[in-house]
Design an enzyme around this catalytic site. Sequence first.
Site, mmCIF file in Angstrom:
data_model
loop_
_atom_site.group_PDB
_atom_site.id
_atom_site.type_symbol
_atom_site.label_atom_id
_atom_site.label_comp_id
_atom_site.label_asym_id
_atom_site.label_seq_id
_atom_site.Cartn_x
_atom_site.Cartn_y
_atom_site.Cartn_z
ATOM 1 N N ASN A 1 29.881 42.863 -21.934
ATOM 2 C CA ASN A 1 29.098 44.103 -21.958
ATOM 3 C C ASN A 1 29.901 45.369 -22.241
ATOM 4 O O ASN A 1 29.367 46.462 -22.180
ATOM 5 C CB ASN A 1 28.338 44.243 -20.630
ATOM 6 N N THR A 2 31.190 45.213 -22.520
ATOM 7 C CA THR A 2 32.002 46.349 -22.989
ATOM 8 C C THR A 2 32.424 46.020 -24.404
ATOM 9 O O THR A 2 33.203 45.084 -24.615
ATOM 10 C CB THR A 2 33.236 46.561 -22.081
ATOM 11 N N SER B 1 34.241 40.235 -20.025
ATOM 12 C CA SER B 1 32.874 40.743 -19.886
ATOM 13 C C SER B 1 32.272 40.932 -21.268
ATOM 14 O O SER B 1 32.914 41.530 -22.143
ATOM 15 C CB SER B 1 32.860 42.081 -19.156
ATOM 16 N N ASN C 1 22.740 39.959 -17.118
ATOM 17 C CA ASN C 1 23.108 41.346 -16.824
ATOM 18 C C ASN C 1 23.852 41.944 -18.001
ATOM 19 O O ASN C 1 24.569 41.257 -18.727
ATOM 20 C CB ASN C 1 23.929 41.445 -15.523
ATOM 21 N N PHE D 1 30.217 47.429 -16.735
ATOM 22 C CA PHE D 1 31.258 48.000 -15.864
ATOM 23 C C PHE D 1 30.833 49.346 -15.259
ATOM 24 O O PHE D 1 31.549 50.350 -15.365
ATOM 25 C CB PHE D 1 32.583 48.213 -16.625
ATOM 26 N N ASN E 1 33.503 33.782 -17.077
ATOM 27 C CA ASN E 1 32.532 34.879 -16.976
ATOM 28 C C ASN E 1 31.130 34.398 -17.395
ATOM 29 O O ASN E 1 30.909 33.207 -17.591
ATOM 30 C CB ASN E 1 33.004 36.047 -17.851
ATOM 31 N N LYS F 1 40.731 36.163 -16.253
ATOM 32 C CA LYS F 1 39.353 35.618 -16.281
ATOM 33 C C LYS F 1 38.869 35.559 -17.712
ATOM 34 O O LYS F 1 38.829 36.581 -18.401
ATOM 35 C CB LYS F 1 38.427 36.492 -15.430
HETATM 36 C C1 LIG Z 1 24.857 41.184 -11.819
HETATM 37 C C2 LIG Z 1 26.184 40.611 -12.190
HETATM 38 C C3 LIG Z 1 27.293 41.449 -12.305
HETATM 39 C C4 LIG Z 1 28.535 40.922 -12.635
HETATM 40 N N1 LIG Z 1 29.610 41.756 -12.734
HETATM 41 C C5 LIG Z 1 30.849 41.228 -12.983
HETATM 42 C C6 LIG Z 1 31.983 42.067 -13.012
HETATM 43 O O1 LIG Z 1 31.916 43.263 -12.779
HETATM 44 N N2 LIG Z 1 33.183 41.496 -13.320
HETATM 45 C C7 LIG Z 1 33.312 40.141 -13.558
HETATM 46 O O2 LIG Z 1 34.424 39.663 -13.813
HETATM 47 N N3 LIG Z 1 32.244 39.333 -13.510
HETATM 48 C C8 LIG Z 1 31.031 39.842 -13.226
HETATM 49 N N4 LIG Z 1 29.946 39.006 -13.176
HETATM 50 C C9 LIG Z 1 30.135 37.578 -13.466
HETATM 51 C C10 LIG Z 1 30.362 36.757 -12.210
HETATM 52 O O3 LIG Z 1 31.531 37.150 -11.534
HETATM 53 C C11 LIG Z 1 30.451 35.259 -12.564
HETATM 54 O O4 LIG Z 1 31.584 35.053 -13.385
HETATM 55 C C12 LIG Z 1 29.216 34.758 -13.298
HETATM 56 O O5 LIG Z 1 28.056 35.388 -12.812
HETATM 57 C C13 LIG Z 1 29.034 33.247 -13.180
HETATM 58 O O6 LIG Z 1 28.859 32.860 -11.839
HETATM 59 P P1 LIG Z 1 27.398 32.569 -11.198
HETATM 60 O O7 LIG Z 1 26.677 31.665 -12.160
HETATM 61 O O8 LIG Z 1 27.685 31.924 -9.873
HETATM 62 O O9 LIG Z 1 26.741 33.891 -11.050
HETATM 63 C C14 LIG Z 1 28.684 39.516 -12.849
HETATM 64 C C15 LIG Z 1 27.568 38.682 -12.714
HETATM 65 C C16 LIG Z 1 26.343 39.207 -12.391
HETATM 66 C C17 LIG Z 1 25.167 38.277 -12.241
#
Ligand SMILES: Cc1cc2nc3c(=O)[nH]c(=O)nc-3n(C[C@H](O)[C@H](O)[C@H](O)COP(=O)(O)O)c2cc1C
Length: 364
Positions: free
Chosen positions: A175-176, A173, A110, A114, A243, A214
């Site tokens: 992406n910022t 993140s 992704n 934000f 993350n 985080k």
């Molecule tokens: C579509 C998507 C959006 C995410 N948005 C955020 C976010 O807004 N803030 C954040 O701290 N992590 C975000 N994450 C990261 C997740 O919280 C997590 O740290 C990461 O996906 C690893 O866990 P997983 O493998 O179980 O998905 C996002 C992940 C995905 C897939």
Amino acid sequence: MIGFFDRLARPLLRAFDPENAHSLTIKALKFAPRSRPPAGDARLQVRAFGLNFPNPVGIAPGFDKHAEVPDALLGLGFGFVEIGTVTPLPQPGNPRPRIFRLEPDQAVINRLGFNSHGAAAALSRLAARAGSGGIVGINIGANKDSSDRAADYVRLIERFAPVASYVTVNISSPNTPGLRELQHASALDDLLARIVETRDRIAPRAGPTPVLLKIAPDLSLGDLDDIVGVARARKIDGMIVGNTTISRPPSLRDQATAKQAGGLSGRPLYPLSTRMLAETYVRVEDAFRLIGVGGIDSGAAALGKIRAGADLVQLYSALVYRGISLVGEIKTALSGALDRGEAKKLSDLVGADAAAMTAENWPA
Ligand SMILES: Cc1cc2nc3c(=O)[nH]c(=O)nc-3n(C[C@H](O)[C@H](O)[C@H](O)COP(=O)(O)O)c2cc1C
């Protein structure tokens, strides 16, 4: 409800563009009949950050970014919900498409950037559920065009402390642009000094609000030394590891989609994020508790995070591939480990493998 969702709705949703499928899921959860959280195995309760978690399995931020369905998620059996990331002002995020499934790898990339309804919208939703119980934390981030990112975090803590069980400071993140530079030692020290001052200043009015940090799984071990050192010195309440990754493990099968820019999550993130968790655990030396997140898609994977050093775990991507029943499956597996006598209580397993893991070869 869980059975309906997993058998009928989920396969259908997988046919949609990932972001549309996600919006439909949130809508369905909004209108689903409210269920009470299932009574769970009391042995899975966790005390961390001064809070009592009914079980250690949380939903990671990114799923309910705008605080639309925290109670529906608690009703599905999660031990806690982290909403967000929420930014001070509403912002659209990056252009679509910005979520990609790597089906053969059970992974997601992704680059949402934000997208947020903003603090006021999330705040009014959380205020409307105040007193409903359950642990609902909020993950906060700076606006993309902010001129003072530290001030954004301070302001968000002040606003959300009265309605959030805990606050996560998201500086990881990918992406910022420039956000992850806040992880560098001197910037982080300044940021955490202001954040901890804010936490302590508002506590008499808002009650104690644990503040967690985080981090990214892509840090060097030298960076991690600095981050843990600063976090300990500034006395934050906990860390979340971690993350999404900007790396692309060579084992990925969907090499075409792997070229998309953004953060990778799901199964291929497990080895790297679990190693970083173990590395963090050995550096923290019990100064505070950790949440392990990244690639959890089974009970064994959740147990692996606990053995690497996590008191609590979170997941997101595997819900796309395994469905909501995964939450119950993980809790059953954790109870099973206790039934088999692996330990009397889960906390006895926390970090059991951390030292051994840090001696292994670095995961590819
Ligand atoms: C579509 C998507 C959006 C995410 N948005 C955020 C976010 O807004 N803030 C954040 O701290 N992590 C975000 N994450 C990261 C997740 O919280 C997590 O740290 C990461 O996906 C690893 O866990 P997983 O493998 O179980 O998905 C996002 C992940 C995905 C897939």
